[in-house]
Design an enzyme around this catalytic site. Structure first.
Site, PDB file in Angstrom:
ATOM      1  CG  HIS A  91      -1.950  -1.003   1.325  1.00  0.00           C
ATOM      2  ND1 HIS A  91      -2.147  -1.785   2.430  1.00  0.00           N
ATOM      3  CD2 HIS A  91      -2.888  -1.392   0.430  1.00  0.00           C
ATOM      4  CE1 HIS A  91      -3.166  -2.598   2.223  1.00  0.00           C
ATOM      5  NE2 HIS A  91      -3.628  -2.404   1.017  1.00  0.00           N
ATOM      6  CE  LYS A 139     -14.132  -6.577   3.348  1.00  0.00           C
ATOM      7  NZ  LYS A 139     -12.956  -6.009   2.653  1.00  0.00           N
ATOM      8  NE  ARG A 156      -2.912  -7.045  -4.378  1.00  0.00           N
ATOM      9  CZ  ARG A 156      -3.722  -7.270  -3.374  1.00  0.00           C
ATOM     10  NH1 ARG A 156      -3.232  -7.720  -2.242  1.00  0.00           N
ATOM     11  NH2 ARG A 156      -5.011  -7.070  -3.479  1.00  0.00           N
ATOM     12  CB  SER A 178      -4.377  -6.511   4.556  1.00  0.00           C
ATOM     13  OG  SER A 178      -4.000  -5.259   4.089  1.00  0.00           O
TER      14      SER A 178
HETATM   15  P1  ADP Z   1      -9.863  -3.508  -0.506  1.00  0.00           P
HETATM   16  O1  ADP Z   1     -10.580  -4.009   0.687  1.00  0.00           O
HETATM   17  O2  ADP Z   1     -10.542  -2.395  -1.248  1.00  0.00           O
HETATM   18  O3  ADP Z   1      -9.329  -4.584  -1.432  1.00  0.00           O
HETATM   19  P2  ADP Z   1      -7.166  -3.202   0.352  1.00  0.00           P
HETATM   20  O4  ADP Z   1      -6.748  -2.451   1.558  1.00  0.00           O
HETATM   21  O5  ADP Z   1      -6.950  -4.672   0.353  1.00  0.00           O
HETATM   22  O6  ADP Z   1      -8.635  -2.772   0.125  1.00  0.00           O
HETATM   23  O7  ADP Z   1      -6.452  -2.594  -0.934  1.00  0.00           O
HETATM   24  C1  ADP Z   1      -6.603  -1.261  -1.327  1.00  0.00           C
HETATM   25  C2  ADP Z   1      -5.938  -1.053  -2.686  1.00  0.00           C
HETATM   26  O8  ADP Z   1      -4.549  -1.347  -2.592  1.00  0.00           O
HETATM   27  C3  ADP Z   1      -6.450  -1.971  -3.797  1.00  0.00           C
HETATM   28  O9  ADP Z   1      -6.418  -1.244  -5.016  1.00  0.00           O
HETATM   29  C4  ADP Z   1      -5.457  -3.089  -3.833  1.00  0.00           C
HETATM   30  O10 ADP Z   1      -5.393  -3.696  -5.116  1.00  0.00           O
HETATM   31  C5  ADP Z   1      -4.182  -2.334  -3.536  1.00  0.00           C
HETATM   32  N1  ADP Z   1      -3.157  -3.193  -2.947  1.00  0.00           N
HETATM   33  C6  ADP Z   1      -3.264  -4.042  -1.920  1.00  0.00           C
HETATM   34  N2  ADP Z   1      -2.101  -4.679  -1.667  1.00  0.00           N
HETATM   35  C7  ADP Z   1      -1.215  -4.193  -2.579  1.00  0.00           C
HETATM   36  C8  ADP Z   1       0.154  -4.477  -2.885  1.00  0.00           C
HETATM   37  N3  ADP Z   1       0.846  -5.387  -2.205  1.00  0.00           N
HETATM   38  N4  ADP Z   1       0.730  -3.799  -3.896  1.00  0.00           N
HETATM   39  C9  ADP Z   1       0.015  -2.893  -4.610  1.00  0.00           C
HETATM   40  N5  ADP Z   1      -1.267  -2.606  -4.392  1.00  0.00           N
HETATM   41  C10 ADP Z   1      -1.888  -3.240  -3.403  1.00  0.00           C
END
Ligand code: ADP
Length: 162
Positions: A16, A40, A89, A127
């Protein structure tokens, strides 16, 4: 241009943070927005996540951290942002993200979704994976900011005491 980077961030990972840092080079302002999702059950509360993100982005002057409820496009309009920033990703992300960006586009034509491809080293990182590793007492130092790793270790210890 102002961009919203929406997500759960439960917790924020180095993946992130990589997207936030690169987004800051492209946009004048990046608002990292934690979605308050009543459906959630997160590991960290919204307040805890806001604190984690604020601490992780202290070095970035054009980042703001906020939370929101409801439709992302409505929040973006309210904040007068033109862009939704998302990270990509793997191919699996692509399908979901493409669908979401099409849906958002039908809701608001003025707001564009911009994708940044993840840096190689974080392409496997999520996450939920971080939480899974921490749950079993594994090392997450290389996956999340240091202060988040400490909070995850604390959670692990508490669960052991229960
Ligand atoms: P959501 O619940 O909307 O999926 P996340 O917190 O998991 O929220 O992810 C938010 C954004 O960050 C999404 O666009 C996701 O694809 C991106 N993201 C999550 N992990 C990574 C990573 N390791 N590298 C790049 N982008 C990521």
């Amino acid at each position: 241009m102002k961009a919203i980077y929406p997500g759960s961030f439960d917790p924020i990972t180095l993946g992130h943070l990589d997207i936030i840092e690169r987004g800051c080079r492209v946009f004048e302002q990046v608002i990292v927005a934690v979605l308050r999702n009543p459906h959630k059950t997160p590991l960290f509360s919204v307040q805890e996540r806001l604190g984690q993100i604020r601490q992780s982005t202290q070095h970035l002057p054009n980042v703001e951290v906020d939370s929101f409820e409801g439709l992302t496009v409505n929040y973006a309009q309210m904040r007068q942002a033109q862009v939704l920033l998302r990270g990509l990703r793997a191919l699996s992300d692509f399908e979901v993200e493409l669908q979401m960006s099409h849906t958002n586009n039908t809701l608001s034509r003025e707001i564009e979704t911009v994708f940044l491809a993840t840096s190689n080293e974080y392409s496997f990182l999520s996450s939920s994976q971080v939480k899974e590793i921490a749950r079993f007492g594994g090392c997450v130092d290389h996956l999340v900011p240091q202060h988040v790793a400490i909070e995850l270790y604390r959670c692990h210890e508490k669960n052991h005491l229960k």
